[in-house]
Design an enzyme around this catalytic site. Structure first.
Site, PDB file in Angstrom:
ATOM      1  N   HIS A 150      34.957  -2.720 -41.739  1.00 44.56           N
ATOM      2  CA  HIS A 150      35.435  -3.794 -42.805  1.00 44.56           C
ATOM      3  C   HIS A 150      33.238  -3.540 -44.009  1.00 44.56           C
ATOM      4  O   HIS A 150      32.744  -3.226 -42.906  1.00 44.56           O
ATOM      5  CB  HIS A 150      35.400  -5.346 -42.545  1.00 44.56           C
ATOM      6  CG  HIS A 150      34.595  -6.053 -41.547  1.00 44.56           C
ATOM      7  ND1 HIS A 150      34.341  -5.850 -40.098  1.00 44.56           N
ATOM      8  CD2 HIS A 150      33.180  -6.806 -42.153  1.00 44.56           C
ATOM      9  CE1 HIS A 150      32.781  -6.322 -39.632  1.00 44.56           C
ATOM     10  NE2 HIS A 150      32.524  -6.964 -40.974  1.00 44.56           N
ATOM     11  N   GLU A 205      19.560 -26.407 -45.523  1.00 46.80           N
ATOM     12  CA  GLU A 205      19.880 -26.107 -44.061  1.00 46.80           C
ATOM     13  C   GLU A 205      21.182 -25.842 -43.109  1.00 46.80           C
ATOM     14  O   GLU A 205      22.078 -27.050 -44.007  1.00 46.80           O
ATOM     15  CB  GLU A 205      19.101 -27.491 -43.532  1.00 46.80           C
ATOM     16  CG  GLU A 205      19.265 -26.970 -41.390  1.00 46.80           C
ATOM     17  CD  GLU A 205      18.207 -28.235 -41.435  1.00 46.80           C
ATOM     18  OE1 GLU A 205      16.983 -28.694 -42.076  1.00 46.80           O
ATOM     19  OE2 GLU A 205      18.809 -29.122 -40.051  1.00 46.80           O
ATOM     20  N   GLU A 217      24.731  -9.812 -44.404  1.00 46.37           N
ATOM     21  CA  GLU A 217      25.614 -10.761 -43.182  1.00 46.37           C
ATOM     22  C   GLU A 217      24.417 -11.077 -42.524  1.00 46.37           C
ATOM     23  O   GLU A 217      23.915  -9.639 -42.300  1.00 46.37           O
ATOM     24  CB  GLU A 217      26.404 -10.323 -42.791  1.00 46.37           C
ATOM     25  CG  GLU A 217      27.224 -10.124 -41.854  1.00 46.37           C
ATOM     26  CD  GLU A 217      28.190 -10.298 -40.328  1.00 46.37           C
ATOM     27  OE1 GLU A 217      29.085  -9.383 -41.499  1.00 46.37           O
ATOM     28  OE2 GLU A 217      28.254  -9.824 -39.387  1.00 46.37           O
ATOM     29  N   GLU A 241       9.612 -23.021 -41.153  1.00 43.59           N
ATOM     30  CA  GLU A 241       9.587 -24.452 -39.985  1.00 43.59           C
ATOM     31  C   GLU A 241       8.288 -24.988 -40.144  1.00 43.59           C
ATOM     32  O   GLU A 241       8.620 -26.116 -39.869  1.00 43.59           O
ATOM     33  CB  GLU A 241      10.636 -23.926 -38.310  1.00 43.59           C
ATOM     34  CG  GLU A 241      10.691 -25.120 -37.799  1.00 43.59           C
ATOM     35  CD  GLU A 241      11.687 -26.233 -38.574  1.00 43.59           C
ATOM     36  OE1 GLU A 241      12.082 -25.747 -39.337  1.00 43.59           O
ATOM     37  OE2 GLU A 241      12.179 -27.591 -37.911  1.00 43.59           O
ATOM     38  N   HIS A 243      31.488  -6.748 -46.886  1.00 38.77           N
ATOM     39  CA  HIS A 243      31.356  -7.161 -47.351  1.00 38.77           C
ATOM     40  C   HIS A 243      30.902  -8.125 -48.707  1.00 38.77           C
ATOM     41  O   HIS A 243      29.648  -7.360 -49.175  1.00 38.77           O
ATOM     42  CB  HIS A 243      31.029  -8.741 -46.629  1.00 38.77           C
ATOM     43  CG  HIS A 243      30.607  -8.857 -45.830  1.00 38.77           C
ATOM     44  ND1 HIS A 243      31.870 -10.119 -44.717  1.00 38.77           N
ATOM     45  CD2 HIS A 243      30.738  -8.278 -43.927  1.00 38.77           C
ATOM     46  CE1 HIS A 243      31.559  -9.688 -43.522  1.00 38.77           C
ATOM     47  NE2 HIS A 243      30.882  -8.761 -42.939  1.00 38.77           N
ATOM     48  N   HIS A 274      30.369  -1.703 -41.468  1.00 37.31           N
ATOM     49  CA  HIS A 274      30.346  -1.751 -40.190  1.00 37.31           C
ATOM     50  C   HIS A 274      30.974  -2.139 -39.095  1.00 37.31           C
ATOM     51  O   HIS A 274      32.257  -2.822 -39.296  1.00 37.31           O
ATOM     52  CB  HIS A 274      29.410  -3.042 -39.644  1.00 37.31           C
ATOM     53  CG  HIS A 274      28.905  -4.103 -40.445  1.00 37.31           C
ATOM     54  ND1 HIS A 274      29.415  -4.130 -42.167  1.00 37.31           N
ATOM     55  CD2 HIS A 274      29.557  -5.950 -40.313  1.00 37.31           C
ATOM     56  CE1 HIS A 274      29.842  -5.187 -42.324  1.00 37.31           C
ATOM     57  NE2 HIS A 274      30.096  -6.139 -41.239  1.00 37.31           N
ATOM     58  N   HIS A 334      12.936 -30.143 -47.012  1.00 39.06           N
ATOM     59  CA  HIS A 334      12.687 -28.522 -47.942  1.00 39.06           C
ATOM     60  C   HIS A 334      13.300 -28.285 -48.479  1.00 39.06           C
ATOM     61  O   HIS A 334      14.411 -28.957 -48.813  1.00 39.06           O
ATOM     62  CB  HIS A 334      12.616 -27.382 -46.310  1.00 39.06           C
ATOM     63  CG  HIS A 334      13.477 -27.961 -45.688  1.00 39.06           C
ATOM     64  ND1 HIS A 334      15.075 -28.128 -45.681  1.00 39.06           N
ATOM     65  CD2 HIS A 334      13.553 -28.504 -43.973  1.00 39.06           C
ATOM     66  CE1 HIS A 334      15.997 -28.040 -44.511  1.00 39.06           C
ATOM     67  NE2 HIS A 334      15.413 -28.386 -43.942  1.00 39.06           N
ATOM     68  N   ARG A 387      13.590 -34.582 -34.177  1.00 37.98           N
ATOM     69  CA  ARG A 387      12.575 -32.976 -35.207  1.00 37.98           C
ATOM     70  C   ARG A 387      12.737 -34.332 -35.987  1.00 37.98           C
ATOM     71  O   ARG A 387      13.706 -34.957 -36.533  1.00 37.98           O
ATOM     72  CB  ARG A 387      13.587 -32.539 -35.778  1.00 37.98           C
ATOM     73  CG  ARG A 387      13.420 -31.597 -36.507  1.00 37.98           C
ATOM     74  CD  ARG A 387      12.404 -30.637 -36.730  1.00 37.98           C
ATOM     75  NE  ARG A 387      11.846 -29.588 -37.865  1.00 37.98           N
ATOM     76  CZ  ARG A 387      11.503 -30.193 -38.905  1.00 37.98           C
ATOM     77  NH1 ARG A 387      10.579 -31.664 -38.697  1.00 37.98           N
ATOM     78  NH2 ARG A 387      10.979 -29.039 -40.047  1.00 37.98           N
ATOM     79  N   HIS A 418      15.964 -35.599 -43.985  1.00 41.58           N
ATOM     80  CA  HIS A 418      17.267 -35.976 -42.750  1.00 41.58           C
ATOM     81  C   HIS A 418      16.171 -35.974 -41.184  1.00 41.58           C
ATOM     82  O   HIS A 418      14.426 -35.317 -41.512  1.00 41.58           O
ATOM     83  CB  HIS A 418      18.032 -34.668 -42.651  1.00 41.58           C
ATOM     84  CG  HIS A 418      17.221 -32.938 -42.736  1.00 41.58           C
ATOM     85  ND1 HIS A 418      16.908 -32.551 -44.374  1.00 41.58           N
ATOM     86  CD2 HIS A 418      17.175 -32.652 -42.304  1.00 41.58           C
ATOM     87  CE1 HIS A 418      16.434 -31.673 -44.278  1.00 41.58           C
ATOM     88  NE2 HIS A 418      16.451 -31.403 -42.929  1.00 41.58           N
TER      89      HIS A 418
END
Ligand code: MN
Ligand code: MN
Length: 384
Positions: A276, A104, A283, A165, A278, A322, A100, A95, A143
């Site tokens: 629970h 990442e 998420e 991407e 967040h 959830h 960017h 790659r 990278h």
């Protein structure tokens, strides 16, 4: 196959005296994968946006040496905080060197690869990563990724749902779009030195499997980077619970990962990732194996249930309640990811257990056993 088998093996959208059969047209294979979508629990109610997208439904970019597909806000519009890419590289494939705007985060799913990066202080880093290992490259930092002798497949997660991407800054792309006399001036050599550069970007391309890491080190006069850009997530000692395990990796144990926090969760058959939410962020989930269901509670009487399996992306908007339940007969393994420096959740049971029981009972009128069971829930099973 008998008519009885056909009827019993073809799920029909009715239960609890509601619904009807589905004479078709229909996609029975998908219906079988989606028991809680075809026949939602009667507790589901109201309109909640789609919270699932499979990489199998994503456009796949095929290149010599590998492929890449992405699930971004264009595929899953609710997923504004993070975007994901699933990439395969054959042995030695590269790659290409790039950077960017987004940070990442990555998890190695199959095989192994060599990663390299150079930071803004001219300090460099290289490491070999294998199954269960992570890497994190901060936004704007260049990278590369090259598959080792066994090839590799990995998940990339970017800290912006708008990421693509296909719009990263590639070294070959920049060379191809710079006048040769400028390249000559920049590098202080004749323009003829650049006659053989690629006419357009390579992105993913075949390569030779590199030699051992120790033989490939480039010494920087500035020294190696003080930051560790890789992390052995699967090698972390898991938090063990009666129903499975969890490993939490965030900026506390992987300091470079300042914008992505993660949990790797394993659920045994029948086990449940307890109810629970967040308190800080949405998420983004990636399912590695098994069959699961999740109901998301969105307030205002709204709740919707989805089914998930390997290769699916799931999403839970900020603060929505959830659970995730293993509904198959093999372990479920999935990643929870947050655009955050720290992992955080609130357990329903812990909240209730640490509130005066008389007050809890005034709301819920629980049975005696349910109330008594809360006593041992002062520490939730999945708390890191
Ligand atoms: Mn990248
Ligand atoms: Mn969660």
């Amino acid at each position: 196959m008998s008519l009885h088998d056909l009827l019993t093996q073809t799920p029909q959208p009715h239960q609890d005296g509601k619904g009807a059969d589905d004479p078709g047209p229909r996609n029975v294979e998908r219906d079988r994968q989606n028991p809680d979508v075809l026949r939602p629990p009667s507790t589901d109610h109201g309109t909640i946006p789609n919270l699932r997208f499979s990489f199998s439904d994503a456009h796949n970019r095929l290149e010599k040496g590998g492929w890449a597909r992405e699930v971004t806000v264009r595929e899953l519009p609710v997923a504004k905080t993070l975007a994901g890419v699933n990439m395969r590289l054959e042995p030695g494939a590269i790659r290409e060197m790039h950077w960017h705007k987004e940070a990442e985060w990555a998890y190695m799913l199959v095989g192994s690869a060599r990663i390299t990066t150079v930071d803004q202080n001219g300090q460099n880093f290289a490491d070999d990563v294998a199954v269960g290992d992570l890497w994190f490259f901060p936004s704007g930092i260049p990278h590369s990724i090259q598959a080792l002798g066994d090839g590799c497949e990995f998940l990339l997660v970017f800290d912006d749902g708008e990421f693509s991407e296909n719009s990263t800054f590639l070294i070959t792309d920049w060379f191809a779009h710079t006048p040769k006399e400028v390249l000559a001036a920049n590098f202080g050599v004749a323009a003829s030195e650049f006659e053989k550069i690629p006419a357009k970007e390579l992105y993913i391309f075949p390569g030779k499997v590199p030699g051992a890491l120790a033989t490939q080190q480039v010494e920087s006069p500035q020294g190696p980077s003080p930051m560790q850009f890789s992390h052995r997530m699967l090698a972390q000692a898991p938090i063990r619970t009666p129903g499975g395990t969890v490993r939490v990796t965030d900026s506390q144990n992987f300091p470079v990962a300042t914008t992505v926090a993660a949990a790797l969760v394993e659920l045994e058959p029948g086990a449940i990732r307890e109810m629970h939410w967040h308190p800080t962020n949405d998420e983004w989930q990636y399912y590695i194996q098994g069959q699961a269901r999740m109901t998301v509670f969105a307030a205002g009487g709204k709740a919707r249930t989805f089914n998930y399996q390997a290769g699916d992306v799931g999403y839970v908007p900020f603060a929505m309640g959830h659970y995730i339940q293993n509904i198959g007969d093999t372990p479920v393994r999935f990643l929870e990811l947050f655009r955050s420096a720290r992992y955080a959740d609130v357990s329903l049971k812990q909240w209730m257990a640490l509130t005066p029981p008389e007050l809890v009972q005034a709301h819920l009128h629980l049975g005696d056993a349910a109330l008594a069971a809360l006593v041992k829930e002062k520490k939730p099973v999945f708390r890191a």
